[in-house]
Design a protein around this motif. Structure first.
Motif, PDB file in Angstrom:
ATOM      1  N   ARG A 100       0.834  -1.203   0.000  1.00  0.00           N
ATOM      2  CA  ARG A 100       0.000   0.000   0.000  1.00  0.00           C
ATOM      3  C   ARG A 100       0.868   1.251   0.000  1.00  0.00           C
ATOM      4  O   ARG A 100       0.546   2.245  -0.679  1.00  0.00           O
ATOM      5  CB  ARG A 100      -0.919  -0.017   1.222  1.00  0.00           C
ATOM      6  N   ALA A 101       1.960   1.247   0.753  1.00  0.00           N
ATOM      7  CA  ALA A 101       2.859   2.401   0.759  1.00  0.00           C
ATOM      8  C   ALA A 101       3.466   2.628  -0.626  1.00  0.00           C
ATOM      9  O   ALA A 101       3.604   3.771  -1.081  1.00  0.00           O
ATOM     10  CB  ALA A 101       3.955   2.209   1.801  1.00  0.00           C
ATOM     11  N   ALA A 102       3.821   1.536  -1.302  1.00  0.00           N
ATOM     12  CA  ALA A 102       4.379   1.650  -2.652  1.00  0.00           C
ATOM     13  C   ALA A 102       3.354   2.252  -3.611  1.00  0.00           C
ATOM     14  O   ALA A 102       3.678   3.135  -4.415  1.00  0.00           O
ATOM     15  CB  ALA A 102       4.839   0.285  -3.142  1.00  0.00           C
ATOM     16  N   SER A 103       2.112   1.784  -3.532  1.00  0.00           N
ATOM     17  CA  SER A 103       1.057   2.325  -4.392  1.00  0.00           C
ATOM     18  C   SER A 103       0.793   3.795  -4.073  1.00  0.00           C
ATOM     19  O   SER A 103       0.590   4.615  -4.975  1.00  0.00           O
ATOM     20  CB  SER A 103      -0.232   1.513  -4.209  1.00  0.00           C
ATOM     21  N   LEU A 104       0.821   4.126  -2.778  1.00  0.00           N
ATOM     22  CA  LEU A 104       0.566   5.497  -2.360  1.00  0.00           C
ATOM     23  C   LEU A 104       1.650   6.434  -2.881  1.00  0.00           C
ATOM     24  O   LEU A 104       1.354   7.545  -3.360  1.00  0.00           O
ATOM     25  CB  LEU A 104       0.504   5.558  -0.830  1.00  0.00           C
ATOM     26  N   SER A 105       2.896   5.994  -2.808  1.00  0.00           N
ATOM     27  CA  SER A 105       3.986   6.840  -3.290  1.00  0.00           C
ATOM     28  C   SER A 105       3.869   7.069  -4.799  1.00  0.00           C
ATOM     29  O   SER A 105       4.176   8.160  -5.297  1.00  0.00           O
ATOM     30  CB  SER A 105       5.343   6.217  -2.943  1.00  0.00           C
ATOM     31  N   ARG A 106       3.418   6.062  -5.523  1.00  0.00           N
ATOM     32  CA  ARG A 106       3.204   6.224  -6.970  1.00  0.00           C
ATOM     33  C   ARG A 106       2.042   7.178  -7.238  1.00  0.00           C
ATOM     34  O   ARG A 106       2.154   8.111  -8.042  1.00  0.00           O
ATOM     35  CB  ARG A 106       2.917   4.865  -7.602  1.00  0.00           C
ATOM     36  N   ASP A 107       0.923   6.978  -6.544  1.00  0.00           N
ATOM     37  CA  ASP A 107      -0.269   7.786  -6.788  1.00  0.00           C
ATOM     38  C   ASP A 107      -0.050   9.252  -6.421  1.00  0.00           C
ATOM     39  O   ASP A 107      -0.638  10.144  -7.042  1.00  0.00           O
ATOM     40  CB  ASP A 107      -1.457   7.233  -5.984  1.00  0.00           C
ATOM     41  N   GLU A 108       0.788   9.507  -5.412  1.00  0.00           N
ATOM     42  CA  GLU A 108       1.028  10.882  -4.977  1.00  0.00           C
ATOM     43  C   GLU A 108       2.229  11.518  -5.675  1.00  0.00           C
ATOM     44  O   GLU A 108       2.602  12.647  -5.368  1.00  0.00           O
ATOM     45  CB  GLU A 108       1.211  10.930  -3.460  1.00  0.00           C
ATOM     46  N   GLY A 109       2.837  10.777  -6.606  1.00  0.00           N
ATOM     47  CA  GLY A 109       3.938  11.329  -7.371  1.00  0.00           C
ATOM     48  C   GLY A 109       5.206  11.548  -6.581  1.00  0.00           C
ATOM     49  O   GLY A 109       5.970  12.481  -6.860  1.00  0.00           O
ATOM     50  N   ALA A 110       5.448  10.699  -5.588  1.00  0.00           N
ATOM     51  CA  ALA A 110       6.645  10.854  -4.759  1.00  0.00           C
ATOM     52  C   ALA A 110       7.901  10.471  -5.530  1.00  0.00           C
ATOM     53  O   ALA A 110       7.906   9.513  -6.310  1.00  0.00           O
ATOM     54  CB  ALA A 110       6.525   9.999  -3.498  1.00  0.00           C
ATOM     55  N   ARG A 111       8.959  11.220  -5.290  1.00  0.00           N
ATOM     56  CA  ARG A 111      10.246  10.903  -5.896  1.00  0.00           C
ATOM     57  C   ARG A 111      10.787   9.586  -5.361  1.00  0.00           C
ATOM     58  O   ARG A 111      11.406   8.807  -6.079  1.00  0.00           O
ATOM     59  CB  ARG A 111      11.225  12.046  -5.602  1.00  0.00           C
ATOM     60  N   LEU A 113      10.115   6.473  -1.911  1.00  0.00           N
ATOM     61  CA  LEU A 113       9.547   5.941  -0.666  1.00  0.00           C
ATOM     62  C   LEU A 113      10.706   5.403   0.148  1.00  0.00           C
ATOM     63  O   LEU A 113      11.499   4.600  -0.360  1.00  0.00           O
ATOM     64  CB  LEU A 113       8.542   4.829  -0.966  1.00  0.00           C
ATOM     65  N   GLU A 114      10.817   5.841   1.395  1.00  0.00           N
ATOM     66  CA  GLU A 114      11.903   5.372   2.266  1.00  0.00           C
ATOM     67  C   GLU A 114      11.313   4.633   3.463  1.00  0.00           C
ATOM     68  O   GLU A 114      10.501   5.177   4.206  1.00  0.00           O
ATOM     69  CB  GLU A 114      12.745   6.550   2.757  1.00  0.00           C
ATOM     70  N   LEU A 115      11.739   3.381   3.642  1.00  0.00           N
ATOM     71  CA  LEU A 115      11.327   2.574   4.787  1.00  0.00           C
ATOM     72  C   LEU A 115      12.533   2.394   5.698  1.00  0.00           C
ATOM     73  O   LEU A 115      13.532   1.777   5.303  1.00  0.00           O
ATOM     74  CB  LEU A 115      10.798   1.217   4.337  1.00  0.00           C
ATOM     75  N   ARG A 116      12.435   2.921   6.906  1.00  0.00           N
ATOM     76  CA  ARG A 116      13.555   2.859   7.848  1.00  0.00           C
ATOM     77  C   ARG A 116      13.400   1.645   8.751  1.00  0.00           C
ATOM     78  O   ARG A 116      12.918   1.726   9.869  1.00  0.00           O
ATOM     79  CB  ARG A 116      13.632   4.162   8.644  1.00  0.00           C
ATOM     80  N   GLY A 117      13.833   0.498   8.242  1.00  0.00           N
ATOM     81  CA  GLY A 117      13.750  -0.755   8.976  1.00  0.00           C
ATOM     82  C   GLY A 117      12.502  -1.535   8.612  1.00  0.00           C
ATOM     83  O   GLY A 117      11.649  -1.098   7.844  1.00  0.00           O
ATOM     84  N   GLY A 118      12.414  -2.745   9.169  1.00  0.00           N
ATOM     85  CA  GLY A 118      11.208  -3.538   9.005  1.00  0.00           C
ATOM     86  C   GLY A 118      11.185  -4.462   7.814  1.00  0.00           C
ATOM     87  O   GLY A 118      10.239  -5.224   7.634  1.00  0.00           O
ATOM     88  N   ILE A 119      12.214  -4.435   6.960  1.00  0.00           N
ATOM     89  CA  ILE A 119      12.277  -5.331   5.805  1.00  0.00           C
ATOM     90  C   ILE A 119      13.576  -6.115   5.891  1.00  0.00           C
ATOM     91  O   ILE A 119      14.657  -5.539   5.870  1.00  0.00           O
ATOM     92  CB  ILE A 119      12.227  -4.561   4.468  1.00  0.00           C
ATOM     93  N   ASP A 120      13.475  -7.425   6.006  1.00  0.00           N
ATOM     94  CA  ASP A 120      14.646  -8.295   6.031  1.00  0.00           C
ATOM     95  C   ASP A 120      14.847  -8.900   4.652  1.00  0.00           C
ATOM     96  O   ASP A 120      13.904  -9.360   4.014  1.00  0.00           O
ATOM     97  CB  ASP A 120      14.464  -9.410   7.057  1.00  0.00           C
TER      98      ASP A 120
END
Length: 350
Positions: A100-111, A113-120
């Motif tokens: 959902r964060a990835a889709s949101l960053s695309r829909d809002e035209g973000a340069r 998306l940065e995730l600070r932790g939480g992905i192994d």
């Protein structure tokens, strides 16, 4: 059951914090209060996400939208927070939040998306639009377990740093948890000016104190001539972190930082806190070397960026040749001017 992801607002605060409190892998920065602090003090927009399955919270993702001159439009989990990536009870919950964060960053035209932790490992996600995940190796965290006996804290410090702590005692330094925000803030502003960076406004620190009255401690160190250094500490049952620090210019002369961190650890042991953290540092920096030499163990920060290419990665590294002339000028400005102007600029470097 399908995982449902929605935006989180104040009505979700209790459920959000209840979930976070039950997760051993949660950080202090996963608390919902950070969404309120950051959006209240800076021009960030709350875009936090909460995941439900079968009526129960199964995951949360602190998230803020910003649009700055150095970053462009970006979605970050979370600005000014060291580690606040997706937190989930199930793999499906984690995938749903990140998707959902990835889709949101695309829909809002973000340069980016940065995730600070939480992905192994490598994210098992395809944004579906040509964007790619890039791991950042810029930062490391530092931490260490503490001894059970306060008297053993000194012996746990490497010999060279232990000598500096003892010398600080000889210089008449003393530490006090006195809640002196004004004294800390003056030292903090002096220190960040020396780094060439703008200071956060005092209202940001006051907002943290009001949001976390039982988890903020200001540890101040004074000598015979007056203030030496101070730390704005985040304190939990699990650990203590001097998240922001400030000092007089010649703090190294009398071992002020070494003394302060010794006192912080000793006080933590007295309260039964098992671990100390020293926050994050840029790999290879002077701060990195100091923390390593003080006996703390480095852990690479697990940051991930979703971008179209490396050209879209943020470039706020102080070693960036384009920034160095600006930093050099900033260091020479009068302190009151750096505070006045800096309070309006600090949010731009998340």
């Amino acid at each position: 059951m399908t995982v449902a992801v929605a935006f989180a607002d104040r009505a979700d605060k209790d459920d959000w914090n209840g979930f976070v409190a039950g997760r051993p892998d949660a950080s202090f920065f996963h608390r919902f209060e950070w969404q309120e602090i950051l959006s209240g003090c800076f021009p960030y927009r709350n875009r936090a996400l909460i995941a439900h399955e079968n009526g129960h919270v199964v995951g949360v993702l602190p998230l803020m939208s910003m649009h700055g001159p150095f970053t462009g439009k970006a979605l970050i989990s979370n600005p000014l927070c060291a580690e606040a990536g997706p937190l989930a009870a199930t793999d499906d919950g984690a995938r749903a939040l990140v998707g959902r964060a990835a889709s949101l960053s695309r829909d809002e035209g973000a340069r980016y998306l940065e995730l600070r932790g939480g992905i192994d490992g490598e994210p098992e996600l395809d944004a579906g639009d040509g964007r790619v995940w890039i791991a950042s190796g810029q930062f490391s965290f530092f931490g260490r377990d503490l001894p059970e006996d306060p008297d053993e804290v000194m012996n746990a410090i490497p010999s060279r740093q232990r000598y500096l702590v003892r010398r600080a005692f000889g210089h008449g330094l003393r530490a006090e948890a006195n809640g002196d925000l004004d004294g800390f803030y003056e030292l903090f502003c002096r220190t960040v000016r020396g780094h060439g960076t703008p200071p956060y406004p005092k209202r940001y620190f006051q907002a943290m104190i009001e949001a976390f009255p039982d988890s903020i401690e200001i540890l101040s160190v004074r000598g015979p001539q007056g203030p030496v250094c101070a730390a704005f500490c985040l304190v939990t049952e699990k650990d203590v972190t001097p998240y922001y620090v400030g000092a007089i210019p010649d703090v190294r002369r009398n071992g002020g930082f070494q003394f302060m961190y010794h006192e912080m650890m000793r006080r933590a042991v007295e309260r039964g806190i098992p671990r100390a953290e020293l926050g994050r540092s840029i790999n290879g920096s002077g701060s990195f070397a100091f923390k390593k030499n003080f006996g703390f163990t480095a852990r690479l920060a697990n940051y991930r960026f979703l971008v179209r290419g490396e050209q879209d990665l943020p470039t706020l590294d102080p070693e960036n040749p384009k920034l160095k002339p600006l930093l050099a000028v900033w260091r020479k400005l009068p302190l009151p001017l750096t505070v006045l102007v800096g309070n309006r600029l600090a949010w731009m470097a998340p």
